[in-house]
Design an enzyme around this catalytic site. Sequence first.
Site, PDB file in Angstrom:
ATOM      1  N   GLY A  16      90.919 -89.436 -12.632  1.00 41.78           N
ATOM      2  CA  GLY A  16      92.235 -89.233 -12.018  1.00 41.78           C
ATOM      3  C   GLY A  16      92.103 -88.598 -10.649  1.00 41.78           C
ATOM      4  O   GLY A  16      92.778 -89.008  -9.682  1.00 41.78           O
ATOM      5  N   GLU A  35      86.125 -78.413  -7.885  1.00 41.51           N
ATOM      6  CA  GLU A  35      85.439 -78.902  -9.091  1.00 41.51           C
ATOM      7  C   GLU A  35      84.547 -77.784  -9.641  1.00 41.51           C
ATOM      8  O   GLU A  35      83.726 -77.230  -8.920  1.00 41.51           O
ATOM      9  CB  GLU A  35      84.605 -80.140  -8.727  1.00 41.51           C
ATOM     10  CG  GLU A  35      83.582 -80.578  -9.763  1.00 41.51           C
ATOM     11  CD  GLU A  35      84.160 -80.882 -11.136  1.00 41.51           C
ATOM     12  OE1 GLU A  35      85.073 -81.715 -11.237  1.00 41.51           O
ATOM     13  OE2 GLU A  35      83.686 -80.261 -12.116  1.00 41.51           O
ATOM     14  N   ASN A 104      79.168 -90.344 -19.353  1.00 36.59           N
ATOM     15  CA  ASN A 104      79.663 -91.290 -20.352  1.00 36.59           C
ATOM     16  C   ASN A 104      78.797 -92.550 -20.433  1.00 36.59           C
ATOM     17  O   ASN A 104      77.896 -92.752 -19.639  1.00 36.59           O
ATOM     18  CB  ASN A 104      81.159 -91.602 -20.160  1.00 36.59           C
ATOM     19  CG  ASN A 104      81.467 -92.331 -18.888  1.00 36.59           C
ATOM     20  OD1 ASN A 104      80.676 -93.123 -18.409  1.00 36.59           O
ATOM     21  ND2 ASN A 104      82.641 -92.068 -18.328  1.00 36.59           N
ATOM     22  N   GLY A 105      79.116 -93.382 -21.434  1.00 35.23           N
ATOM     23  CA  GLY A 105      78.326 -94.586 -21.677  1.00 35.23           C
ATOM     24  C   GLY A 105      78.681 -95.728 -20.747  1.00 35.23           C
ATOM     25  O   GLY A 105      78.122 -96.819 -20.858  1.00 35.23           O
ATOM     26  N   MET A 107      81.115 -97.690 -20.672  1.00 32.33           N
ATOM     27  CA  MET A 107      81.805 -98.850 -21.259  1.00 32.33           C
ATOM     28  C   MET A 107      83.177 -98.995 -20.603  1.00 32.33           C
ATOM     29  O   MET A 107      83.997 -98.079 -20.666  1.00 32.33           O
ATOM     30  CB  MET A 107      81.963 -98.671 -22.770  1.00 32.33           C
ATOM     31  CG  MET A 107      80.626 -98.633 -23.512  1.00 32.33           C
ATOM     32  SD  MET A 107      80.826 -98.204 -25.236  1.00 32.33           S
ATOM     33  CE  MET A 107      81.542 -99.697 -25.886  1.00 32.33           C
ATOM     34  N   VAL A 235      88.994 -73.139 -11.306  1.00 29.90           N
ATOM     35  CA  VAL A 235      90.355 -72.617 -11.146  1.00 29.90           C
ATOM     36  C   VAL A 235      90.779 -71.981 -12.463  1.00 29.90           C
ATOM     37  O   VAL A 235      90.785 -72.638 -13.507  1.00 29.90           O
ATOM     38  CB  VAL A 235      91.347 -73.725 -10.727  1.00 29.90           C
ATOM     39  CG1 VAL A 235      92.745 -73.148 -10.560  1.00 29.90           C
ATOM     40  CG2 VAL A 235      90.884 -74.397  -9.439  1.00 29.90           C
ATOM     41  N   GLU A 347      82.133 -99.510 -31.220  1.00 35.28           N
ATOM     42  CA  GLU A 347      81.002 -99.726 -30.340  1.00 35.28           C
ATOM     43  C   GLU A 347      79.749 -99.785 -31.205  1.00 35.28           C
ATOM     44  O   GLU A 347      79.605 -98.985 -32.129  1.00 35.28           O
ATOM     45  CB  GLU A 347      80.982 -98.534 -29.374  1.00 35.28           C
ATOM     46  CG  GLU A 347      79.679 -98.180 -28.771  1.00 35.28           C
ATOM     47  CD  GLU A 347      79.778 -96.813 -28.044  1.00 35.28           C
ATOM     48  OE1 GLU A 347      80.877 -96.240 -27.888  1.00 35.28           O
ATOM     49  OE2 GLU A 347      78.718 -96.328 -27.639  1.00 35.28           O
ATOM     50  N   HIS A 430      86.933 -88.856 -26.472  1.00 35.43           N
ATOM     51  CA  HIS A 430      88.093 -89.393 -25.739  1.00 35.43           C
ATOM     52  C   HIS A 430      89.368 -88.585 -25.973  1.00 35.43           C
ATOM     53  O   HIS A 430      90.352 -89.123 -26.474  1.00 35.43           O
ATOM     54  CB  HIS A 430      88.386 -90.838 -26.168  1.00 35.43           C
ATOM     55  CG  HIS A 430      87.253 -91.798 -26.058  1.00 35.43           C
ATOM     56  ND1 HIS A 430      87.215 -92.986 -26.741  1.00 35.43           N
ATOM     57  CD2 HIS A 430      86.125 -91.763 -25.327  1.00 35.43           C
ATOM     58  CE1 HIS A 430      86.093 -93.643 -26.444  1.00 35.43           C
ATOM     59  NE2 HIS A 430      85.404 -92.907 -25.590  1.00 35.43           N
ATOM     60  N   ASN A 468      87.800 -97.631 -25.245  1.00 33.75           N
ATOM     61  CA  ASN A 468      87.295 -96.544 -24.404  1.00 33.75           C
ATOM     62  C   ASN A 468      88.238 -96.390 -23.204  1.00 33.75           C
ATOM     63  O   ASN A 468      88.640 -97.396 -22.616  1.00 33.75           O
ATOM     64  CB  ASN A 468      85.882 -96.880 -23.928  1.00 33.75           C
ATOM     65  CG  ASN A 468      85.031 -97.401 -25.062  1.00 33.75           C
ATOM     66  OD1 ASN A 468      85.341 -98.431 -25.652  1.00 33.75           O
ATOM     67  ND2 ASN A 468      83.988 -96.706 -25.396  1.00 33.75           N
TER      68      ASN A 468
HETATM   69  P1  FDA Z   1      87.319 -85.990 -16.420  1.00 36.95           P
HETATM   70  O1  FDA Z   1      86.975 -85.203 -17.623  1.00 36.95           O
HETATM   71  O2  FDA Z   1      86.512 -87.172 -16.091  1.00 36.95           O
HETATM   72  O3  FDA Z   1      87.255 -85.023 -15.135  1.00 36.95           O
HETATM   73  C1  FDA Z   1      87.815 -83.742 -15.105  1.00 36.95           C
HETATM   74  C2  FDA Z   1      87.021 -82.869 -14.146  1.00 36.95           C
HETATM   75  O4  FDA Z   1      87.726 -81.645 -13.932  1.00 36.95           O
HETATM   76  C3  FDA Z   1      85.638 -82.479 -14.659  1.00 36.95           C
HETATM   77  O5  FDA Z   1      84.671 -82.787 -13.674  1.00 36.95           O
HETATM   78  C4  FDA Z   1      85.744 -80.984 -14.904  1.00 36.95           C
HETATM   79  O6  FDA Z   1      84.539 -80.274 -14.684  1.00 36.95           O
HETATM   80  C5  FDA Z   1      86.819 -80.565 -13.916  1.00 36.95           C
HETATM   81  N1  FDA Z   1      87.553 -79.357 -14.311  1.00 36.95           N
HETATM   82  C6  FDA Z   1      88.103 -79.094 -15.537  1.00 36.95           C
HETATM   83  N2  FDA Z   1      88.735 -77.899 -15.519  1.00 36.95           N
HETATM   84  C7  FDA Z   1      88.578 -77.394 -14.275  1.00 36.95           C
HETATM   85  C8  FDA Z   1      89.003 -76.176 -13.667  1.00 36.95           C
HETATM   86  N3  FDA Z   1      89.739 -75.269 -14.328  1.00 36.95           N
HETATM   87  N4  FDA Z   1      88.646 -75.947 -12.371  1.00 36.95           N
HETATM   88  C9  FDA Z   1      87.906 -76.873 -11.679  1.00 36.95           C
HETATM   89  N5  FDA Z   1      87.486 -78.045 -12.223  1.00 36.95           N
HETATM   90  C10 FDA Z   1      87.827 -78.305 -13.497  1.00 36.95           C
HETATM   91  N6  FDA Z   1      85.062 -93.490 -21.688  1.00 36.95           N
HETATM   92  C11 FDA Z   1      84.977 -94.827 -21.464  1.00 36.95           C
HETATM   93  O7  FDA Z   1      85.961 -95.453 -21.043  1.00 36.95           O
HETATM   94  N7  FDA Z   1      83.801 -95.478 -21.725  1.00 36.95           N
HETATM   95  C12 FDA Z   1      82.703 -94.846 -22.229  1.00 36.95           C
HETATM   96  O8  FDA Z   1      81.651 -95.465 -22.435  1.00 36.95           O
HETATM   97  C13 FDA Z   1      82.800 -93.442 -22.478  1.00 36.95           C
HETATM   98  N8  FDA Z   1      81.754 -92.749 -23.042  1.00 36.95           N
HETATM   99  C14 FDA Z   1      81.805 -91.375 -23.125  1.00 36.95           C
HETATM  100  C15 FDA Z   1      80.682 -90.666 -23.536  1.00 36.95           C
HETATM  101  C16 FDA Z   1      80.703 -89.268 -23.526  1.00 36.95           C
HETATM  102  C17 FDA Z   1      79.494 -88.501 -23.969  1.00 36.95           C
HETATM  103  C18 FDA Z   1      81.865 -88.575 -23.098  1.00 36.95           C
HETATM  104  C19 FDA Z   1      81.916 -87.077 -23.075  1.00 36.95           C
HETATM  105  C20 FDA Z   1      82.990 -89.293 -22.716  1.00 36.95           C
HETATM  106  C21 FDA Z   1      82.971 -90.678 -22.724  1.00 36.95           C
HETATM  107  N9  FDA Z   1      84.076 -91.415 -22.290  1.00 36.95           N
HETATM  108  C22 FDA Z   1      83.990 -92.779 -22.143  1.00 36.95           C
HETATM  109  C23 FDA Z   1      85.345 -90.743 -21.941  1.00 36.95           C
HETATM  110  C24 FDA Z   1      85.600 -90.633 -20.436  1.00 36.95           C
HETATM  111  O9  FDA Z   1      84.460 -90.123 -19.774  1.00 36.95           O
HETATM  112  C25 FDA Z   1      86.813 -89.710 -20.223  1.00 36.95           C
HETATM  113  O10 FDA Z   1      87.911 -90.288 -20.880  1.00 36.95           O
HETATM  114  C26 FDA Z   1      87.142 -89.538 -18.737  1.00 36.95           C
HETATM  115  O11 FDA Z   1      86.071 -88.958 -18.040  1.00 36.95           O
HETATM  116  C27 FDA Z   1      88.393 -88.698 -18.547  1.00 36.95           C
HETATM  117  O12 FDA Z   1      88.769 -88.783 -17.192  1.00 36.95           O
HETATM  118  P2  FDA Z   1      89.710 -87.691 -16.558  1.00 36.95           P
HETATM  119  O13 FDA Z   1      90.027 -88.119 -15.157  1.00 36.95           O
HETATM  120  O14 FDA Z   1      90.843 -87.439 -17.477  1.00 36.95           O
HETATM  121  O15 FDA Z   1      88.859 -86.324 -16.521  1.00 36.95           O
END
Ligand code: FDA
Length: 491
Positions: A16, A35, A104-105, A107, A235, A347, A430, A468
């Site tokens: 996002g 970040e 993440n993977g 996918m 933050v 998967e 997720h 995913n």
């Molecule tokens: P996302 O989590 O990507 O980013 C949020 C960021 O904000 C992070 O970098 C975090 O450090 C930062 N942050 C949080 N709080 C903060 C604060 N207070 N101050 C400053 N920074 C802060 N999905 C998919 O479609 N295909 C796949 O294959 C996979 N596989 C997978 C494997 C594994 C191991 C995980 C953990 C997850 C997946 N996913 C996935 C899920 C996918 O990665 C996930 O849905 C998205 O990254 C979410 O995107 P967002 O933009 O919501 O936040």
Amino acid sequence: QKEIEAPIIIIGSGYGGAVSALRLCEAGKKVLILEMGLNWEKSGIPFSNLLKPGKSAAWLRKKTIAPFMNLFNLTPFTGALDRLEFENINIWMGRGVGGGSLVNGGMAVTPKETYFKEVFPNLDATKFYDFYFPLARKELKVNVIDEQFLNDCPYYKFTRVGEEEAHKAGFKTMRVPNVYDFKYMEKEYKNEVPRSALNTEVIYGNNYGKNSLDKTYLKKALDTGNLEILDLHYVDNIKLNSDKTYTLNAQNINTSGDVVAEKVFHCKKLILAAGTMGTLKLLLRSNAMNDFPIGQKVGKNWGNNGNFMTGRNFVNPLHGGTGAQQSTIPVGGVDNWDDKEHPFFTEIAPLPMGMDVATALYLLINRVDKKGQVSYDKINKKIVLDWDKTNTEKMKENTDYFIKKMNKANGGTRAHLLFDNGFGANICYHPLGGCVLGEATNEYGKLKDHDNLYVLDGSLIPGTIGVNPFVTIVAISEYCIENLIKQNEFA
Ligand code: FDA
């Protein structure tokens, strides 16, 4: 205490955050991203692989946090993978510039149109399937493995076996697109370039091959000259000022997690893109600490996207296993979504342990019939998740059905060693929802009761999307930011 002014601040550099940054920068706006994780690319520190966990393996912990078999001792470091632990569920997420895209993977799955319409009845599905989903796939550099390579490569035995077995059990399979560059993987296989997916790199980061956000959206945004990213900036809470601007209290940490500076940021426009759990924590904590207005709907309509992990052990010594060498990038899935009684997608996951463990691993994605809720515990200063086994009952039933049918056709038992009784109900990759589009926010992600605050991340999706989620997170973010810019929200 350092005070910093910026016109537009984005908290978080995941999907996002990266999408919003690019479109605002292209529109000529100056953007600052805060970040909490490390800028891995800038740091020059390599990611570690599954077999030799190092600095990137875990966020400030002494032990690795892979879903199972955590044996190694670590020196605490601001690693790329983090896990939040609740009573009945553990939630994994990425930390660093690029958020979840680092770990993440890869996918990259577009949801089924019928389900998208059910989840988002108020969105124009035609516009999404004609424009926003193709746009998301193009920007993310989504591609598909070559079938010949898949058939020939020993690192994909687990996929070939998984698909054969699924067919034998009467299930339908599908090819799963990915952001990992499969042309790069073919070269890895021929030893023409350094190995990454074929060298057990994935949940602690990939050094090569994967088109994570730092190589796509964030790179493009930085190239405009309008984006600044401050990494290792956490933050802690937000205040709404009487002139409708925001004050952010943040901590600049070092890679051991020590606070090196307390900082205060001021901005006119604020975008929360801290990921589902990060955004909810910021909103709920700021509300508890600073009377920050959030409305009734924040925290509601949360779900695990039906995540349910399971595995099967091959007991038949003639089975042949899934291979000692496995690519970390999944390319196969079982699509049982249209089965009215047992709708799920799974998967066919790799389990690259460096030896043939004769185990097949699956991450199921189910419907979420009963949603959960996130709230804030003021005394212990942490978020609380209302989620127990009643929320995952149907997911368990589907998993049981799947495993039984697979075992009946192919032999094998539930992987009791990996999971309690073979069911990984508490594994969530997720987390979605809690700040749902059109419920907690307006139709484009502007938070209710606010003039200058927007939420653009996985929390907009009401707990489930059937596949995913990152392609959907990108498509929704593209849609929201385009319309917010059109409405002159950032003028
Ligand atoms: P996302 O989590 O990507 O980013 C949020 C960021 O904000 C992070 O970098 C975090 O450090 C930062 N942050 C949080 N709080 C903060 C604060 N207070 N101050 C400053 N920074 C802060 N999905 C998919 O479609 N295909 C796949 O294959 C996979 N596989 C997978 C494997 C594994 C191991 C995980 C953990 C997850 C997946 N996913 C996935 C899920 C996918 O990665 C996930 O849905 C998205 O990254 C979410 O995107 P967002 O933009 O919501 O936040």
